[in-house]
Scaffold this motif. Structure first.
Motif, PDB file in Angstrom:
ATOM      1  N   ASP A  85      -5.279   9.328  -2.674  1.00 56.06           N
ATOM      2  CA  ASP A  85      -6.039  10.566  -2.548  1.00 56.06           C
ATOM      3  C   ASP A  85      -6.936  10.728  -3.785  1.00 56.06           C
ATOM      4  OD1 ASP A  85      -6.970  12.837  -1.308  1.00 56.06           O
ATOM      5  OD2 ASP A  85      -5.438  14.131  -2.184  1.00 56.06           O
ATOM      6  N   GLN A  92       0.536  34.589   0.892  1.00 67.32           N
ATOM      7  CA  GLN A  92       0.925  33.173   1.049  1.00 67.32           C
ATOM      8  C   GLN A  92      -0.146  32.358   1.759  1.00 67.32           C
ATOM      9  OE1 GLN A  92       4.963  31.974   1.884  1.00 67.32           O
ATOM     10  NE2 GLN A  92       5.361  34.088   2.435  1.00 67.32           N
ATOM     11  N   ILE A 115       7.771  20.576   6.699  1.00 70.36           N
ATOM     12  CA  ILE A 115       6.335  20.326   6.871  1.00 70.36           C
ATOM     13  C   ILE A 115       5.621  20.765   5.597  1.00 70.36           C
ATOM     14  CG2 ILE A 115       6.194  22.426   8.296  1.00 70.36           C
ATOM     15  CD1 ILE A 115       3.631  21.189   9.488  1.00 70.36           C
ATOM     16  N   ASP A 173       6.789  11.214   3.291  1.00 70.38           N
ATOM     17  CA  ASP A 173       5.530  10.559   3.663  1.00 70.38           C
ATOM     18  C   ASP A 173       4.643  10.388   2.435  1.00 70.38           C
ATOM     19  OD1 ASP A 173       6.042  10.282   6.323  1.00 70.38           O
ATOM     20  OD2 ASP A 173       5.252  12.258   6.845  1.00 70.38           O
ATOM     21  N   TYR A 174       4.096   9.207   2.327  1.00 68.08           N
ATOM     22  CA  TYR A 174       3.116   8.957   1.275  1.00 68.08           C
ATOM     23  C   TYR A 174       1.717   9.210   1.813  1.00 68.08           C
ATOM     24  CZ  TYR A 174       5.643   6.833  -2.613  1.00 68.08           C
ATOM     25  OH  TYR A 174       6.415   6.625  -3.713  1.00 68.08           O
ATOM     26  N   ARG A 175       0.801   9.437   0.887  1.00 69.38           N
ATOM     27  CA  ARG A 175      -0.602   9.481   1.296  1.00 69.38           C
ATOM     28  C   ARG A 175      -1.092   8.042   1.415  1.00 69.38           C
ATOM     29  NH1 ARG A 175      -2.189  13.404  -3.558  1.00 69.38           N
ATOM     30  NH2 ARG A 175      -0.531  12.195  -4.474  1.00 69.38           N
ATOM     31  N   TYR A 193       5.003  29.499  -0.505  1.00 67.08           N
ATOM     32  CA  TYR A 193       4.491  28.828   0.700  1.00 67.08           C
ATOM     33  C   TYR A 193       4.833  27.342   0.664  1.00 67.08           C
ATOM     34  CZ  TYR A 193       1.287  27.340   4.359  1.00 67.08           C
ATOM     35  OH  TYR A 193       0.766  26.795   5.498  1.00 67.08           O
ATOM     36  N   GLY A 207       7.711  25.488   2.986  1.00 69.43           N
ATOM     37  CA  GLY A 207       7.236  24.378   3.806  1.00 69.43           C
ATOM     38  C   GLY A 207       8.130  23.174   3.662  1.00 69.43           C
ATOM     39  N   VAL A 248       2.288  21.176   2.907  1.00 73.62           N
ATOM     40  CA  VAL A 248       1.025  21.894   3.068  1.00 73.62           C
ATOM     41  C   VAL A 248      -0.024  21.057   3.794  1.00 73.62           C
ATOM     42  CG1 VAL A 248      -0.855  22.969   1.794  1.00 73.62           C
ATOM     43  CG2 VAL A 248       1.477  23.337   1.078  1.00 73.62           C
ATOM     44  N   ASP A 249      -0.052  19.740   3.516  1.00 74.95           N
ATOM     45  CA  ASP A 249      -1.068  18.915   4.178  1.00 74.95           C
ATOM     46  C   ASP A 249      -0.531  18.245   5.438  1.00 74.95           C
ATOM     47  OD1 ASP A 249       0.601  17.311   2.820  1.00 74.95           O
ATOM     48  OD2 ASP A 249      -0.901  16.406   1.515  1.00 74.95           O
ATOM     49  N   GLY A 250       0.611  18.724   5.950  1.00 75.97           N
ATOM     50  CA  GLY A 250       1.104  18.219   7.229  1.00 75.97           C
ATOM     51  C   GLY A 250       2.049  17.047   7.119  1.00 75.97           C
ATOM     52  N   ARG A 251       2.269  16.551   5.904  1.00 77.39           N
ATOM     53  CA  ARG A 251       3.174  15.411   5.761  1.00 77.39           C
ATOM     54  C   ARG A 251       4.620  15.869   5.803  1.00 77.39           C
ATOM     55  NH1 ARG A 251       2.117  12.758   0.352  1.00 77.39           N
ATOM     56  NH2 ARG A 251       1.340  14.785  -0.292  1.00 77.39           N
ATOM     57  N   GLY A 252       5.506  14.940   6.095  1.00 77.23           N
ATOM     58  CA  GLY A 252       6.931  15.209   5.985  1.00 77.23           C
ATOM     59  C   GLY A 252       7.367  14.983   4.547  1.00 77.23           C
ATOM     60  N   ARG A 293       2.190  27.125  10.128  1.00 74.85           N
ATOM     61  CA  ARG A 293       1.997  26.135   9.068  1.00 74.85           C
ATOM     62  C   ARG A 293       1.208  24.937   9.577  1.00 74.85           C
ATOM     63  NH1 ARG A 293       4.960  26.509   4.429  1.00 74.85           N
ATOM     64  NH2 ARG A 293       6.276  28.344   4.510  1.00 74.85           N
TER      65      ARG A 293
END
Lengths: 290, 290
Positions: free
Chosen positions: A54, B168, A22, A31-33, A13, A17, A24-28, B229
């Protein structure tokens, strides 16, 4: 890095992604948190900073000592890095469990700061050949939420920025030994010039030709190999190191280095702006740990 | 990367405004609950010098003459009949060891799972040899607590079509006390994903699967499309923000938070920022109270 053991389904998964752009948490992929910084959290140190990314939580303190310089570098100050992995971060750091990680982290930091282009250590000289300032940088890892290298380098830079060393005056000489007086005026201080201090950008290879920055612990589980790049504010790459068993495609590696350089410069600018903003606050309350 | 100063970040606020009901009383360990001795002593309390004292931090609940303290945060204790999510840590002879976010690893016996193929088939030597083929280290399972042995070890069972290996998706660990008690644990949410709210605080989010395809021990490695996703990522971040703000996690609260974040047009990765998290959490609490 942590004792996470994901199932094949979760791994696929995550990997799919990254392929689709994309996470798991929607970032590209690049992208940093959001980073949270605070300086002056430890009042007994010359400079300190706490950095949170985080769940990654790092405390860095800088303490100054007067010591003898190395014989081959009589006018260079010394910097020592110590990393301590607290067993609070993950249970496997208990005892000597975190030593390997701590060694690789402190070795990387030492390498990055050893170059004369990153930090001018001749400014730390007090009396050439006899006395120099030594900076003891202690890095305490309080919580592990992935991407330790980047968090630590940002923490060190922030702490060095916040470091205030009392000015030293040579007052006299007594039988060949110099006497010093340490200024106790809180405004009579020396700062460290961090305008060239580098930060680390980690690229984790998730799958063939694809890398991500700022990985979460779950993502770190999926990609065994990472390249850590040290970037100065001017966009110079001062050190790179590969960790983990695995290989990088030459094209992937070049792309990673390039994107690390671009990202690094952006982050440097933002960090500096935020640090200046924090310094200008007149009645800032230290949030600390509560 | 966005950088925030710690002093700029919003403080986590008290958001429980239940109208009409009395404010629950919060006690800390060692606090005297009632001077009156006529009450009966329940969980989370002890008697000292004739008065009732709290042994955990939490809310006081009174049922007739029985006083109990419900802890705010606790390690999962387990209760017979709970549906939980666990991760296989070891494969042993005849049984699996499962991490269930509790003090001890739980036990899942080979005889307690529904073997593929036969309805009421007895397990034989062949099955014992092929245990790793069914479930191996790192795999996630959805199981039921069948029994709690005297030493607190949980014995698990998966003797139904709805239990078994999880496909998944992504796992999120929250405090078990935040999960709302519910008969139904697996929910196909209207936004288009399936969420398993494990009573032990492990929440698993997967794409919805048609009922006829749901098989217990094989995993579908087909690539999950981007729009699903996105839903899963948003759900994950919503559950995370609810947990950070100590809002009870139930299908209703998760769906409200999800709808709220869509309504306010936040991007998925924006939901990782503390200020946005607080906004959505506040809005969700308001929506739930209406």
């Amino acid at each position: 890095m942590t004792d996470l053991n994901l199932s094949d389904a979760e791994k696929s998964y995550i990997v799919d992604g990254v392929k689709l752009g994309i996470r798991v948490d929607g970032r590209g992929r690049l992208d940093y948190r959001q980073l949270e910084i605070e300086t002056g959290v430890v009042s007994t140190a010359n400079g300190s900073a706490r950095v949170r990314l985080d769940r990654t939580d790092v405390l860095v303190t800088v303490k100054m000592e007067i010591e003898r310089p190395l014989p081959d570098q009589p006018e260079n100050g010394r910097i020592h890095f110590f990393v301590n992995c607290s067993a609070n971060a993950t249970p496997e750091f208990e005892g000597r469990g975190g030593d390997d990680l701590a060694t690789s982290l402190s070795a990387m930091m030492e390498r990055v700061y050893s170059s004369p282009h990153t930090l001018d250590r001749s400014k730390l000289c007090v009396v050439k050949g006899k006395h120099v300032r030594g900076l003891y940088i202690d890095i305490e890892i309080l919580e592990c939420g992935g991407n330790l290298f980047d968090a630590i380098s940002l923490g060190v830079k922030t702490a060095l920025w916040a470091t205030k060393m009392p000015k030293l005056y040579v007052t006299g000489e007594d039988g060949g030994e110099l006497e010093f007086s340490v200024s106790d005026n809180p405004h009579d201080i020396d700062r460290i010039d961090v305008s060239n201090a580098p930060i680390l950008i980690t690229h984790l290879r998730i799958t063939e030709n694809l890398t991500v920055v700022d990985p979460t612990p779950e993502e770190e589980c999926c990609g065994p190999v990472r390249v850590v790049v040290s970037v100065t504010p001017q966009g110079f790459i001062t050190a790179t190191q590969q960790f983990g068993s695995g290989t990088f495609n030459p094209q992937t590696l070049t792309a990673s280095l390039k994107s690390a350089r671009d990202l690094g410069q952006k982050i440097h600018n933002r960090l500096l702006r935020k640090l200046q903003q924090e310094e200008q606050m007149s009645d800032r309350q230290v949030k600390g740990f509560l | 990367m966005e950088i925030q100063l710690a002093c700029e970040l919003p403080r986590v606020q008290n958001m429980v405004h239940v109208q009409g009901s009395a404010k629950p009383r919060l006690v800390t360990p060692g606090e005297v609950i009632y001077q009156d001795t006529s009450f009966m002593r329940g969980h989370g309390t002890y008697m000292e010098e004739g008065v009732q004292v709290a042994s955990v931090a939490g809310y006081v609940t009174r049922v007739n003459r029985l006083i109990t303290v419900t802890p705010l945060r606790q390690v999962y204790q387990g209760a017979v009949g709970d549906t939980i999510v666990g991760r296989i840590t070891q494969v042993q002879t005849n049984r699996w060891k499962v991490d269930v976010n509790s003090r001890l690893d739980a036990e899942l016996r080979l005889s307690n799972i529904q073997l593929p193929g036969g309805e009421q088939r007895r397990s034989n030597l062949e099955d014992e040899r092929g245990m790793r083929g069914l479930l191996r280290e790192g795999d996630l399972v959805c199981v039921e607590v069948q029994k709690i042995s005297d030493d607190g070890l949980l014995r698990l069972a998966a003797r139904s079509i709805k239990y078994g290996k999880l496909s998944q998706g992504t796992l999120l660990a929250v405090s078990p006390s935040l999960i709302v008690q519910d008969k139904q644990r697996m929910h196909d949410l209207p936004c288009g994903a399936r969420v398993v709210f494990g009573a032990n605080g492990y929440v698993y989010i997967t794409p919805t699967v048609p009922q006829e395809q749901a098989s217990t021990y094989t995993v579908n490695f087909e690539e999950v499309p981007v729009d699903i996703r996105k839903t899963i990522g948003r759900l994950r971040n919503c559950i995370k923000l609810l947990a950070i703000h100590s809002i009870m996690i139930s299908p209703t609260s998760v769906t409200s938070a999800f709808d709220m974040s869509v309504e306010q047009e936040y991007e998925i990765k924006d939901l990782l920022k503390p200020d946005v998290m607080q906004d959505v959490a506040m809005a969700t609490v308001q929506m739930l109270n209406e």
